[in-house]
Design a protein around this motif. Structure first.
Motif, PDB file in Angstrom:
ATOM      1  N   LYS A 274      -0.662  -5.990  -6.156  1.00 42.48           N
ATOM      2  CA  LYS A 274      -0.792  -4.871  -5.814  1.00 42.48           C
ATOM      3  C   LYS A 274       0.478  -4.018  -6.239  1.00 42.48           C
ATOM      4  O   LYS A 274       1.710  -4.565  -6.122  1.00 42.48           O
ATOM      5  CB  LYS A 274      -1.175  -4.460  -4.368  1.00 42.48           C
ATOM      6  N   GLY A 275       0.441  -3.033  -7.183  1.00 39.71           N
ATOM      7  CA  GLY A 275       1.470  -2.222  -7.541  1.00 39.71           C
ATOM      8  C   GLY A 275       2.118  -2.906  -8.722  1.00 39.71           C
ATOM      9  O   GLY A 275       3.179  -2.519  -9.131  1.00 39.71           O
TER      10      GLY A 275
ATOM     11  N   GLU B 249       2.675  -6.182 -17.113  1.00 40.97           N
ATOM     12  CA  GLU B 249       3.757  -6.587 -16.584  1.00 40.97           C
ATOM     13  C   GLU B 249       3.879  -8.190 -15.646  1.00 40.97           C
ATOM     14  O   GLU B 249       4.635  -8.853 -15.390  1.00 40.97           O
ATOM     15  CB  GLU B 249       4.439  -5.482 -15.209  1.00 40.97           C
ATOM     16  N   ALA B 250       2.512  -8.290 -15.258  1.00 37.80           N
ATOM     17  CA  ALA B 250       2.149  -9.645 -14.708  1.00 37.80           C
ATOM     18  C   ALA B 250       2.102 -10.675 -15.765  1.00 37.80           C
ATOM     19  O   ALA B 250       1.925 -11.969 -15.288  1.00 37.80           O
ATOM     20  CB  ALA B 250       0.903  -9.578 -13.651  1.00 37.80           C
TER      21      ALA B 250
END
Length: 124
Positions: A32-33, A38-39
């Protein structure tokens, strides 16, 4: 032939555990977030950036699976001849590392052309 399949399978399983399992079946990160981009691991970010992969058209989990397969094949393609041709272990490591980068980048270029042919890149 069997050793090639074993190497590809081991690399794929390790990549699956480390990277692919962090994404759900739809291709979104489970954290989450954090944005999906980005992951991603750095090599997949490079692939998405370099070949302008359209994030709306592709499933990141599918891209990760493709990169895992490419990486496994490239490692096997480089590792087996290096082990068979070079007897010194230190030279084997150096040769494998030096040869792996261009082979991997060439494979990503081929995959990028495939994505472009299938229309999975952003229109310029």
């Amino acid at each position: 032939m069997i050793s090639t399949l074993i190497i590809v399978l081991i690399v794929y399983i390790l990549y699956y555990i480390i990277s692919i399992s962090r994404f759900d079946k739809i291709g979104h990160t489970k954290k989450k977030g954090v944005s999906d981009y980005e992951a991603l691991p750095s090599e997949v970010k490079y692939f998405v950036w370099k070949y302008k992969v359209d994030e709306e058209k592709v499933n990141y989990r599918g891209v990760l699976k493709l990169v895992a397969l490419i990486l496994g094949l490239d490692i096997a393609l480089v590792l087996i001849p290096v082990i068979l041709l070079i007897k010194n272990e230190i030279l084997q490591i150096v040769a494998a590392v030096v040869l792996l980068f261009p082979v991997y980048l060439l494979s990503l270029k081929i995959a990028g052309k495939y994505f472009k042919k299938k229309g999975l890149v952003k229109d310029e």
